[in-house]
Design an enzyme around this catalytic site. Structure first.
Site, short mmCIF file in Angstrom:
data_model
loop_
_atom_site.label_atom_id
_atom_site.label_comp_id
_atom_site.label_asym_id
_atom_site.label_seq_id
_atom_site.Cartn_x
_atom_site.Cartn_y
_atom_site.Cartn_z
N ALA A 269 -0.74 3.33 5.11
CA ALA A 269 0.58 2.79 4.86
C ALA A 269 0.51 1.27 4.92
CB ALA A 269 1.58 3.29 5.90
N MET A 270 1.60 0.62 4.50
CA MET A 270 1.59 -0.84 4.41
C MET A 270 2.90 -1.42 4.90
SD MET A 270 -0.08 -3.52 3.57
CE MET A 270 0.68 -5.09 3.95
N GLU A 271 2.78 -2.47 5.70
CA GLU A 271 3.91 -3.02 6.45
C GLU A 271 4.73 -4.06 5.69
OE1 GLU A 271 0.61 -3.58 7.14
OE2 GLU A 271 0.30 -5.64 7.81
N HIS A 304 3.14 2.24 13.86
CA HIS A 304 2.20 1.16 13.51
C HIS A 304 2.83 0.18 12.52
CE1 HIS A 304 -1.95 -0.42 12.84
NE2 HIS A 304 -1.44 -0.72 11.64
N GLU A 305 3.36 0.70 11.42
CA GLU A 305 3.91 -0.20 10.40
C GLU A 305 5.15 -0.92 10.93
OE1 GLU A 305 1.77 -0.64 8.24
OE2 GLU A 305 0.68 1.24 8.53
N1 TRP Z 1 -2.05 -3.30 6.70
C1 TRP Z 1 -2.19 -1.90 6.47
C2 TRP Z 1 -2.11 -1.26 7.84
O1 TRP Z 1 -3.05 -1.12 8.54
C3 TRP Z 1 -3.49 -1.54 5.81
C4 TRP Z 1 -3.47 -1.35 4.35
C5 TRP Z 1 -2.63 -0.59 3.63
C6 TRP Z 1 -4.40 -1.86 3.42
N2 TRP Z 1 -2.98 -0.60 2.34
C7 TRP Z 1 -4.05 -1.37 2.16
C8 TRP Z 1 -5.49 -2.69 3.53
C9 TRP Z 1 -4.78 -1.68 1.03
C10 TRP Z 1 -6.22 -3.01 2.40
C11 TRP Z 1 -5.86 -2.50 1.16
O2 TRP Z 1 -1.09 -0.97 8.30
ZN ZN Z 2 -2.03 -2.14 10.32
#
Ligand code: TRP
Ligand code: ZN
Length: 901
Positions: A269-271, A304-305
């Site tokens: 996932a992505m924050e 986490h996010e």
């Molecule tokens: N920042 C994200 C996390 O750990 C990690 C992440 C999500 C990511 N998608 C990505 C890192 C694509 C590199 C590429 O919560």
């Molecule tokens: Zn993270």
């Protein structure tokens, strides 16, 4: 790096940007074939840089249409760079100016899941770490923070929902069936936190009020038909918000907080600020599609996010070498969150054990192989390759050690000081460690700060050798600890670390906990004390011990190290039966099992479990004071991957045989107890998601698979029938899958019909179909039967190489989670790996690079695996069009290893 074509960048070469961007105004005309992006920025020179430098903006796979400075056509050139290209403008105004860039990209052709792409007809973005440059030309680095305003325009029927970061300012209709939405994010942010989503989605909504009375709108967006799987995600989000407020005083700073699920996704996932994008795997769950583990994983990833909103977004990284600043800290926070949510001491310990197990199976091998790097790396070619277990999980352990050294309250003070100093800034790991130390000036951390920070600069898993001597005449016990750390790439020798060793003493005679009293103390203290190991070798003397103590060291796994302690079986059995620290109780059981496994593997002897070990396991199963979930962990043998870690030369087939045989014997020798356990842990009432119930399901499923193994040998089909019945009737996925695994483990005739029925029943649930593939790719190998099946499944109509979850469920699961299936004497597993790495290399370099790591530790393999794995690596290396991500992994794997002193 020996290969000249692979250029790496170094941490020490950091330089502040020559320009700043304060405001970004983006207009998207969304079209899958051709999306037009108008990017208007306010740019100003960095006045600390005296010599004028050209403005260099990063771009990748963009068609550039025009560049205007203050409304006038600008002179520029395009230069090829390591990744993509750079737009170089030599002549820019000396004062702040407007820069306008118009580009076109092709989202539907984008198979990388980075930048702007289309998944099942919906637009998504993924910009971390360096993919904003696939959307527009930019200073694509985290220390350039700007305020974003975003206009989205798209066909209203196909894309009714238009989302970006922050607050919705305006929306309305346009001619030709199109519509628009305007979003503004008031918080300056780096480009990697930008996001947009456009498509046909529905959402679950929840209004909440924070502790200070502010109202917030929470939304979880999914495809229509998936709304019934979002309740747990929403609950997890509300829990995370409340927890961060209670534990660290950190409040939600946005009116609106959105989570969107996407089924094509490279990571978890992505924050993105206010607009988190999640792999469906970490959003969608109901009891009939998701296991207990899935539910708990969702809770931790949602946490986490959310926690990134402070640790990552409000305070971000100066450069990507500092990645652990946000990731290690945020993993630590999500681990603490999950532990606090778990409630009971036993459930907390289970979470800790699971985290440590993951660290040992993934991070320890990484630290012992060609990809070993400090949690803050010094050099890399591709930052995407450094989203590793080391940066994340070991990074979290380093934060945990800080908390241990300053105490829980002291750590919360450190966090407060960190935000006081750095809110709104892009900073370094040094800044964080300094803040925690400054908030706790009299702590062991402050005392040893420069030495403690070696955890940031030195790679490798330290080893602690422990030895003790009880002096019955003087009632003292002298404990000696020494530390060392093996060489890693680029680091032939290491300096000693600061290692907090949590210690307790258990009486060898009756298993009672003994007070810990140091030689210079008036009275002892009950429970756990922290020893701070800073020298290469140090000793401690405990006094007032009228009987012999058994040391319980590294309680709760107080440091990410390998503890080498030679104690008699009797002492380990004492700890297994009596330690008040549940982690070490579990650990003692693992040691006993591991010692036996190592002996069977080394002696090439017949596997014959001894009575004391089996009796101890039986005693755990029968112990009425222990939770079911804890028993399940104790009775689960160490993984083949962790066993492999114990050898200098690894024979994956022999390890597999030994583990299988040990499992079979535990099944047979404890047969009656397994039946008792199965009966005692039957579901009562409907499915309930909590740690006690989940522990009971876990133990019952382990029991069922043991019973089926034992009964199959006796030719008793009745238990297979029971397992099939459970498979059919279970009201939840945990039990259905548990029964299915039991049928597969004992190679029952009913396994095949069950697998067919399972696929037919869940054919429309992509995440369950993933499980169906993984059941087969990770099946226990018998005479090489897994690979042919995996090859057949490649042609299955439900298989897809371009969907990362599906590709991982079959290919990565086989290559990275089935050692005996993969490491075949004929090398056919490696040939399969070569094919798949090369196929993915063209489609999705990130997924390919992760798969490429399956052969990282080939040097430790016994023959013939060793030479066949090397040949496979060389075959991939010889390819001319390797993506830089893949090239870096392969180059490192083949590089000559570092020699120690
Ligand atoms: N920042 C994200 C996390 O750990 C990690 C992440 C999500 C990511 N998608 C990505 C890192 C694509 C590199 C590429 O919560
Ligand atoms: Zn993270």
């Amino acid at each position: 790096m020996q290969d000249a074509a692979l250029k790496s960048i170094r941490r020490e070469n950091y330089a502040a940007p020559a320009y700043w961007i304060s405001d970004v105004n983006l207009t998207f005309d969304l079209d899958p074939a051709k999306t037009r992006v108008l990017n208007r920025m306010r740019v100003r020179p960095n006045t600390h840089i005296t010599r004028p430098e050209p403005l260099r903006l990063d771009g990748e796979e963009l068609d550039l249409v025009r560049v205007l400075i203050n409304g006038q056509g600008a002179t520029f050139r395009i230069e090829e760079s390591e990744r993509g290209n750079q737009l170089v403008i030599e002549q820019v105004p000396a004062e702040e100016f407007d820069l306008e860039i118009f580009t076109i990209c092709k989202p539907e052709k984008n198979t990388t899941c980075q930048g702007l792409y289309v998944s099942q007809g919906t637009f998504f973005t993924q910009c971390e770490a360096e993919s904003f440059r696939r959307i527009t030309y930019f200073l694509d680095r985290p220390d350039v923070m700007a305020e974003y305003t975003v206009m989205l325009r798209a066909d209203k029927k196909q894309y009714p929902v238009l989302l970006s970061n922050g607050n919705l300012l305006d929306q309305g209709d346009l001619p030709d069936g199109r519509h628009y939405a305007v979003w503004n994010d008031p918080f300056p942010k780096p480009s990697y936190l930008f996001a947009l989503v456009a498509g046909n989605l529905v959402c679950r909504e929840q209004r909440i009020r924070s502790g200070v009375g502010k109202s917030h709108l929470l939304q979880v967006f999914v495809r229509s038909g998936d709304l019934d799987k979002t309740e747990h995600t929403m609950n997890s989000l509300m829990h995370a918000i409340a927890w961060d407020e209670a534990r660290f005083g950190l409040l939600l700073d946005l009116n609106r907080y959105m989570i969107v699920a996407v089924s094509d996704y490279n990571m978890g996932a992505m924050e993105n600020k206010g607009l988190n994008i999640f792999n469906t795997k970490y959003v969608l769950a109901n009891p009939s599609t998701a296991t207990d583990t899935d539910f708990f994983n969702i809770e931790s990833v949602v946490g986490h996010e959310y926690f990134h909103n402070w640790t990552g977004n409000r305070v971000t990284c100066r450069d990507w070498f500092q990645l652990t600043l946000k990731e290690g800290l945020t993993v630590f926070r999500d681990q603490e969150f999950s532990m606090d949510m778990a409630g009971t001491a036993s459930a907390k310990a289970i979470k800790r054990i699971e985290d440590v197990r993951a660290l040992r199976t993934v991070q320890f091998p990484e630290d012992a192989g060609p990809m070993a790097h400090p949690i803050r790396p010094d050099a890399y070619a591709q930052v995407d390759n450094f989203y590793t277990a080391t940066v994340y999980e070991k990074g979290a352990e380093v934060i945990r050690m800080m908390q241990t050294l300053v105490g829980r309250e002291g750590f919360a003070k450190g966090i407060s000081l960190y935000f006081e100093r750095f809110d709104g800034k892009a900073v370094t790991c040094d800044d964080f460690a300094q803040a925690v130390a400054d908030a706790n000036p009299h702590s062991e951390l402050a005392k040893h700060l420069p030495q403690f920070k070696r955890w940031y600069s030195q790679a490798g898993t330290p080893r602690i050798k422990a030895s003790g001597w009880y002096d019955a005449g003087n009632n003292t016990y002298r404990l000696t600890l020494s530390q060392s750390c093996p060489p890693t790439p680029g680091q032939p020798t290491k300096e000693p670390f600061v290692i907090p060793v949590a210690v307790g003493l258990i009486a060898a005679s009756d298993g009672g906990e003994m007070p810990v009293q140091f030689a210079n103390e008036e009275i002892g203290q009950d429970g756990t004390r922290i020893l701070t190991l800073t020298e290469t070798e140090q000793s401690w003397t405990f006094v007032n011990l009228d009987t012999e103590p058994v040391p319980s060291l590294l309680r709760g796994f107080s440091a990410p190290v390998i503890l080498e302690m030679h104690m008699s079986d009797a002492h380990w059995l004492t700890l297994l039966a009596n330690d008040t620290d549940p982690f070490n109780r579990w650990e003692a059981g693992q040691r006993l099992a591991l010692d036996r496994a190592i002996r069977f593997v080394k002696d090439n002897a017949e596997v014959q479990l001894d009575a004391p070990f089996v009796d101890a396991m039986r005693a755990v199963l029968r112990d009425e004071k222990l939770d079911a979930g804890f028993k399940e962990l104790v009775l689960t043998l160490p993984s083949e991957a962790y066993m492999a870690e114990q050898f200098d030369v690894v024979d994956p087939q022999r390890i597999h045989q030994v583990r299988e045989a040990m499992q079979q014997q535990l099944a047979e020798l404890l047969y009656g107890d397994w039946i008792a356990v199965w009966n005692a842990n039957q579901p009562a009432g409907g499915y309930q998601l909590n740690h006690v119930a989940a522990g009971q399901r876990a133990l019952a499923n382990l029991a069922l698979s043991c019973i089926c193994r034992a009964a199959a040998k006796e030719g008793m089909a009745v238990w297979e029938g029971k397992a099939y019945q459970r498979f059919k009737d279970a009201d939840n996925m945990t039990d259905r899958l548990g029964a299915l695994r039991a049928l597969l483990a004992c190679r029952s005739k009913l396994a095949q019909p069950a697998m067919e029925r399972f696929l037919a029943q869940y054919h429309h649930e992509a995440l369950v179909v993933d499980k169906w593939f993984t059941l087969q790719s990770t099946a226990s190998d018998h005479d090489g039967d897994v690979l042919p099946r995996v090859r057949e499944l490649l042609k299955h109509p439900d298989f897809s190489l371009s969907n990362p979850n599906r590709a991982r469920s079959l290919i990565s699961a086989y290559c990275q989670a089935n050692p005996a299936g993969f490491h075949r004497a004929d090398g056919a597993g490696y040939a399969f790996w070569v094919e798949q790495v090369l196929a993915l290399n063209k489609l999705n370099a990130q997924v390919a690079a992760r798969l490429a790591r399956a052969l990282d530790n080939w040097r430790k393999l016994a023959q013939p695996y060793h030479e066949k794995a090397q040949a496979a690596l060389q075959q991939v290396a010889s390819h001319t069009d390797l993506a830089p991500d893949v090239k870096e992994i392969i180059t490192r794997a083949l590089a000559l290893p570092e020699q120690g002193e």
